[in-house]
Motif scaffolding. Structure first.
Motif, PDB file in Angstrom:
ATOM      1  N   ALA A  85       8.396  -0.583 -40.703  1.00  0.00           N
ATOM      2  CA  ALA A  85       7.469  -1.156 -39.722  1.00  0.00           C
ATOM      3  C   ALA A  85       6.210  -1.609 -40.447  1.00  0.00           C
ATOM      4  O   ALA A  85       5.533  -0.797 -41.086  1.00  0.00           O
ATOM      5  CB  ALA A  85       7.120  -0.104 -38.676  1.00  0.00           C
ATOM      6  N   GLN A  86       5.910  -2.902 -40.349  1.00  0.00           N
ATOM      7  CA  GLN A  86       4.732  -3.410 -41.062  1.00  0.00           C
ATOM      8  C   GLN A  86       3.516  -3.497 -40.150  1.00  0.00           C
ATOM      9  O   GLN A  86       3.622  -3.899 -38.991  1.00  0.00           O
ATOM     10  CB  GLN A  86       5.008  -4.790 -41.666  1.00  0.00           C
ATOM     11  N   MET A  87       2.362  -3.097 -40.687  1.00  0.00           N
ATOM     12  CA  MET A  87       1.101  -3.189 -39.938  1.00  0.00           C
ATOM     13  C   MET A  87       0.157  -4.141 -40.673  1.00  0.00           C
ATOM     14  O   MET A  87       0.209  -4.250 -41.893  1.00  0.00           O
ATOM     15  CB  MET A  87       0.384  -1.833 -39.893  1.00  0.00           C
ATOM     16  N   ILE A  88      -0.729  -4.789 -39.893  1.00  0.00           N
ATOM     17  CA  ILE A  88      -1.804  -5.577 -40.501  1.00  0.00           C
ATOM     18  C   ILE A  88      -3.092  -5.204 -39.786  1.00  0.00           C
ATOM     19  O   ILE A  88      -3.131  -5.121 -38.555  1.00  0.00           O
ATOM     20  CB  ILE A  88      -1.506  -7.097 -40.412  1.00  0.00           C
ATOM     21  N   GLY A  89      -4.125  -4.921 -40.549  1.00  0.00           N
ATOM     22  CA  GLY A  89      -5.396  -4.528 -39.944  1.00  0.00           C
ATOM     23  C   GLY A  89      -6.317  -3.970 -41.005  1.00  0.00           C
ATOM     24  O   GLY A  89      -5.934  -3.858 -42.173  1.00  0.00           O
ATOM     25  N   GLU A  90      -7.553  -3.599 -40.590  1.00  0.00           N
ATOM     26  CA  GLU A  90      -8.458  -3.003 -41.573  1.00  0.00           C
ATOM     27  C   GLU A  90      -9.242  -1.828 -40.998  1.00  0.00           C
ATOM     28  O   GLU A  90      -9.931  -1.127 -41.729  1.00  0.00           O
ATOM     29  CB  GLU A  90      -9.395  -4.066 -42.171  1.00  0.00           C
ATOM     30  N   SER A  91      -9.115  -1.591 -39.694  1.00  0.00           N
ATOM     31  CA  SER A  91      -9.835  -0.466 -39.088  1.00  0.00           C
ATOM     32  C   SER A  91      -9.057   0.819 -39.384  1.00  0.00           C
ATOM     33  O   SER A  91      -7.943   1.008 -38.889  1.00  0.00           O
ATOM     34  CB  SER A  91      -9.951  -0.691 -37.579  1.00  0.00           C
ATOM     35  N   ILE A  92      -9.654   1.692 -40.185  1.00  0.00           N
ATOM     36  CA  ILE A  92      -8.919   2.871 -40.671  1.00  0.00           C
ATOM     37  C   ILE A  92      -8.445   3.773 -39.529  1.00  0.00           C
ATOM     38  O   ILE A  92      -7.266   4.118 -39.478  1.00  0.00           O
ATOM     39  CB  ILE A  92      -9.737   3.636 -41.742  1.00  0.00           C
ATOM     40  N   PRO A  93      -9.308   4.136 -38.563  1.00  0.00           N
ATOM     41  CA  PRO A  93      -8.793   5.007 -37.485  1.00  0.00           C
ATOM     42  C   PRO A  93      -7.640   4.378 -36.720  1.00  0.00           C
ATOM     43  O   PRO A  93      -6.694   5.072 -36.320  1.00  0.00           O
ATOM     44  CB  PRO A  93     -10.009   5.206 -36.564  1.00  0.00           C
ATOM     45  N   ASP A  94      -7.693   3.056 -36.540  1.00  0.00           N
ATOM     46  CA  ASP A  94      -6.639   2.386 -35.765  1.00  0.00           C
ATOM     47  C   ASP A  94      -5.359   2.238 -36.580  1.00  0.00           C
ATOM     48  O   ASP A  94      -4.252   2.333 -36.039  1.00  0.00           O
ATOM     49  CB  ASP A  94      -7.141   1.039 -35.233  1.00  0.00           C
ATOM     50  N   LEU A  95      -5.493   2.033 -37.878  1.00  0.00           N
ATOM     51  CA  LEU A  95      -4.298   1.999 -38.735  1.00  0.00           C
ATOM     52  C   LEU A  95      -3.614   3.370 -38.728  1.00  0.00           C
ATOM     53  O   LEU A  95      -2.390   3.465 -38.630  1.00  0.00           O
ATOM     54  CB  LEU A  95      -4.667   1.602 -40.169  1.00  0.00           C
ATOM     55  N   ASP A 147      19.545  -4.564 -48.227  1.00  0.00           N
ATOM     56  CA  ASP A 147      19.412  -3.101 -48.126  1.00  0.00           C
ATOM     57  C   ASP A 147      18.357  -2.722 -47.089  1.00  0.00           C
ATOM     58  O   ASP A 147      18.556  -1.790 -46.320  1.00  0.00           O
ATOM     59  CB  ASP A 147      18.997  -2.523 -49.491  1.00  0.00           C
ATOM     60  N   TYR A 148      17.226  -3.456 -47.100  1.00  0.00           N
ATOM     61  CA  TYR A 148      16.096  -3.092 -46.236  1.00  0.00           C
ATOM     62  C   TYR A 148      15.619  -4.289 -45.425  1.00  0.00           C
ATOM     63  O   TYR A 148      15.548  -5.414 -45.924  1.00  0.00           O
ATOM     64  CB  TYR A 148      14.899  -2.611 -47.075  1.00  0.00           C
ATOM     65  N   PHE A 149      15.243  -4.006 -44.180  1.00  0.00           N
ATOM     66  CA  PHE A 149      14.543  -4.980 -43.335  1.00  0.00           C
ATOM     67  C   PHE A 149      13.080  -4.540 -43.175  1.00  0.00           C
ATOM     68  O   PHE A 149      12.788  -3.344 -43.214  1.00  0.00           O
ATOM     69  CB  PHE A 149      15.173  -5.024 -41.936  1.00  0.00           C
ATOM     70  N   PHE A 150      12.205  -5.502 -42.942  1.00  0.00           N
ATOM     71  CA  PHE A 150      10.799  -5.231 -42.615  1.00  0.00           C
ATOM     72  C   PHE A 150      10.472  -6.009 -41.349  1.00  0.00           C
ATOM     73  O   PHE A 150      10.887  -7.157 -41.200  1.00  0.00           O
ATOM     74  CB  PHE A 150       9.870  -5.696 -43.752  1.00  0.00           C
ATOM     75  N   THR A 151       9.719  -5.409 -40.444  1.00  0.00           N
ATOM     76  CA  THR A 151       9.389  -6.095 -39.189  1.00  0.00           C
ATOM     77  C   THR A 151       8.300  -7.150 -39.425  1.00  0.00           C
ATOM     78  O   THR A 151       7.597  -7.118 -40.434  1.00  0.00           O
ATOM     79  CB  THR A 151       8.835  -5.110 -38.133  1.00  0.00           C
ATOM     80  N   GLU A 152       8.143  -8.029 -38.435  1.00  0.00           N
ATOM     81  CA  GLU A 152       6.917  -8.826 -38.359  1.00  0.00           C
ATOM     82  C   GLU A 152       5.769  -7.809 -38.279  1.00  0.00           C
ATOM     83  O   GLU A 152       5.987  -6.659 -37.926  1.00  0.00           O
ATOM     84  CB  GLU A 152       6.915  -9.645 -37.078  1.00  0.00           C
ATOM     85  N   TYR A 153       4.541  -8.253 -38.554  1.00  0.00           N
ATOM     86  CA  TYR A 153       3.481  -7.240 -38.550  1.00  0.00           C
ATOM     87  C   TYR A 153       2.993  -6.883 -37.140  1.00  0.00           C
ATOM     88  O   TYR A 153       2.875  -7.722 -36.266  1.00  0.00           O
ATOM     89  CB  TYR A 153       2.309  -7.609 -39.450  1.00  0.00           C
ATOM     90  N   PHE A 154       2.758  -5.578 -36.977  1.00  0.00           N
ATOM     91  CA  PHE A 154       2.061  -5.082 -35.792  1.00  0.00           C
ATOM     92  C   PHE A 154       0.573  -5.295 -36.055  1.00  0.00           C
ATOM     93  O   PHE A 154       0.032  -4.777 -37.042  1.00  0.00           O
ATOM     94  CB  PHE A 154       2.313  -3.580 -35.603  1.00  0.00           C
ATOM     95  N   ARG A 155      -0.090  -6.059 -35.188  1.00  0.00           N
ATOM     96  CA  ARG A 155      -1.536  -6.249 -35.355  1.00  0.00           C
ATOM     97  C   ARG A 155      -2.247  -4.975 -34.944  1.00  0.00           C
ATOM     98  O   ARG A 155      -1.943  -4.410 -33.883  1.00  0.00           O
ATOM     99  CB  ARG A 155      -2.036  -7.383 -34.457  1.00  0.00           C
ATOM    100  N   VAL A 156      -3.196  -4.556 -35.748  1.00  0.00           N
ATOM    101  CA  VAL A 156      -3.887  -3.290 -35.487  1.00  0.00           C
ATOM    102  C   VAL A 156      -5.391  -3.542 -35.368  1.00  0.00           C
ATOM    103  O   VAL A 156      -6.010  -4.090 -36.282  1.00  0.00           O
ATOM    104  CB  VAL A 156      -3.607  -2.277 -36.624  1.00  0.00           C
ATOM    105  N   ASN A 157      -5.938  -3.145 -34.207  1.00  0.00           N
ATOM    106  CA  ASN A 157      -7.404  -3.158 -34.027  1.00  0.00           C
ATOM    107  C   ASN A 157      -7.743  -2.114 -32.969  1.00  0.00           C
ATOM    108  O   ASN A 157      -6.864  -1.350 -32.555  1.00  0.00           O
ATOM    109  CB  ASN A 157      -7.892  -4.564 -33.632  1.00  0.00           C
ATOM    110  N   ASP A 158      -8.996  -2.097 -32.515  1.00  0.00           N
ATOM    111  CA  ASP A 158      -9.397  -0.985 -31.641  1.00  0.00           C
ATOM    112  C   ASP A 158      -8.748  -1.026 -30.264  1.00  0.00           C
ATOM    113  O   ASP A 158      -8.744  -0.027 -29.549  1.00  0.00           O
ATOM    114  CB  ASP A 158     -10.927  -0.890 -31.527  1.00  0.00           C
ATOM    115  N   THR A 159      -8.178  -2.170 -29.869  1.00  0.00           N
ATOM    116  CA  THR A 159      -7.525  -2.208 -28.549  1.00  0.00           C
ATOM    117  C   THR A 159      -6.015  -2.401 -28.675  1.00  0.00           C
ATOM    118  O   THR A 159      -5.331  -2.600 -27.676  1.00  0.00           O
ATOM    119  CB  THR A 159      -8.077  -3.381 -27.700  1.00  0.00           C
ATOM    120  N   SER A 160      -5.491  -2.364 -29.898  1.00  0.00           N
ATOM    121  CA  SER A 160      -4.073  -2.723 -30.066  1.00  0.00           C
ATOM    122  C   SER A 160      -3.140  -1.634 -29.576  1.00  0.00           C
ATOM    123  O   SER A 160      -3.445  -0.447 -29.635  1.00  0.00           O
ATOM    124  CB  SER A 160      -3.779  -3.035 -31.539  1.00  0.00           C
TER     125      SER A 160
END
Length: 340
Positions: A76-86, A42-55
């Motif tokens: 769309a899956q994201m991975i990261g911990e910087s809130i503004p960048d997420l 039913d659903y697909f999920f992407t590999e994760y988009f890496r998220v940081n201040d330069t991503s």
């Protein structure tokens, strides 16, 4: 409080949901198309988009959304911990035809969790609370979903995090029933998935060692989950989503002749980047898939051992022909049932 956004329509609204788990270096556009050929989840999920201040959004991962002609929704899956960048990345992603934004809180790779992202976030419920609060505000017209594990090395924060998921009206939770430190070993805590189903307001996808249609049925029955998410076992058996639907309808599960497995390997080999890849890289890429296929074909492990020793395309395909085309009556082994 109920979910704010409705999830995309499933293929069969009267059956539990199925999803292909996001897997780094595996669930790209090509693999989604190959899986869809054998029976889409039913659903697909992407590999994760890496998220940081330069991503910036990775173009190859983005293609799994923008060039996807499978007809199925893609989260769309994201991975990261910087809130503004997420938040920035989530807003960027919402400009595309995504089914929703998914936050990775489960990746068990040490190089990932040591950066306090992926599974590392489970050590910090307060941080999770802040991230989800901001993401929920940014993603208000699409589903916001979370993929996580039951804990980092123990389950001390499990209920706390489930309550945070409720507080921020998460629309779908994919829950792998192992801790981050368990990686892919040991028993899957389907009992904790059942606890999550009772505790959160959103649908839950049960994830972790769903190796066959029979297991999927057992896990759905034990957990009460809204559906199942299958990862590595779908690499070895791309027919698994169809088989799960057959089992849910009480139909016999169609056996897969090994000659079909041989065709599947050919299809994987014909990846669109093949022309520009050196033979050695292509063989390595195919072996990544064959690590899983080999165990479904031969549980003794002979095929796996011989496959790993091959070095050239010719050696590899000769071996596949020998193992898979030797007896045309042979079918793919259905993985054993769990004793859940």
């Amino acid at each position: 409080m109920s979910s704010q956004v409705s999830l995309p329509q499933s293929l069969h609204p009267y059956l539990p949901l199925t999803a292909l788990a996001p897997m780094q270096d595996v669930t790209n556009l090509w693999f989604m198309k190959v899986i869809a050929h054998y029976g889409s989840p039913d659903y697909f999920f992407t590999e994760y988009f890496r998220v940081n201040d330069t991503s910036r959004l990775n173009r190859n991962i983005l293609a799994a959304i923008t060039e996807n002609d499978t007809g199925r929704p893609v989260f769309a899956q994201m991975i990261g911990e910087s809130i503004p960048d997420l938040v920035r990345t989530a807003i960027d992603l919402c400009r595309y035809n995504i089914a929703g934004v998914d936050l990775n809180m489960g990746c068990p790779a040490p190089r990932i969790y040591r950066k306090n992202v992926g599974g590392g976030l489970l050590l910090s419920p307060e941080k999770v609370d802040r991230i989800l609060a901001e993401l929920r505000q940014a993603v208000n017209d699409r589903p916001l979903t979370v993929k996580m594990r039951v804990g980092f090395e123990n389950t001390d924060n499990f209920y706390k995090i489930l309550d945070i998921i409720n507080r921020h009206n998460i629309d779908l939770l994919s829950l792998h029933g192992r801790t981050v430190k368990d990686m892919y070993h040991g028993a899957v805590r389907y009992d904790l998935i059942a606890e999550a189903v009772r505790r959160v307001d959103c649908p839950v996808l049960a994830n972790g060692n769903i190796n066959s249609a029979k297991t999927a049925i057992e896990v759905l029955s034990q957990t009460g989950a809204a559906g199942v998410m299958v990862g590595r076992w779908a690499i070895g058996n791309p027919w698994i989503f169809n088989q799960i639907r057959q089992a849910l309808r009480f139909e016999p599960i169609a056996p897969v002749p090994l000659v079909e497995v041989r065709n599947y390997i050919d299809r994987l080999w014909q990846t669109p980047t093949a022309a520009t890849m050196p033979e050695r890289s292509r063989v390595g890429y195919l072996k990544m898939f064959l690590n899983y296929i080999a165990l479904s074909v031969d549980t003794e492990g002979h095929f796996l051992r011989l496959m790993r020793q091959t070095q050239t395309e010719i050696e590899l395909f000769n071996l596949c022909d020998r193992v898979l085309l030797d007896d045309l009556t042979k079918t793919l082994a259905l993985a054993p049932s769990l004793s859940v």
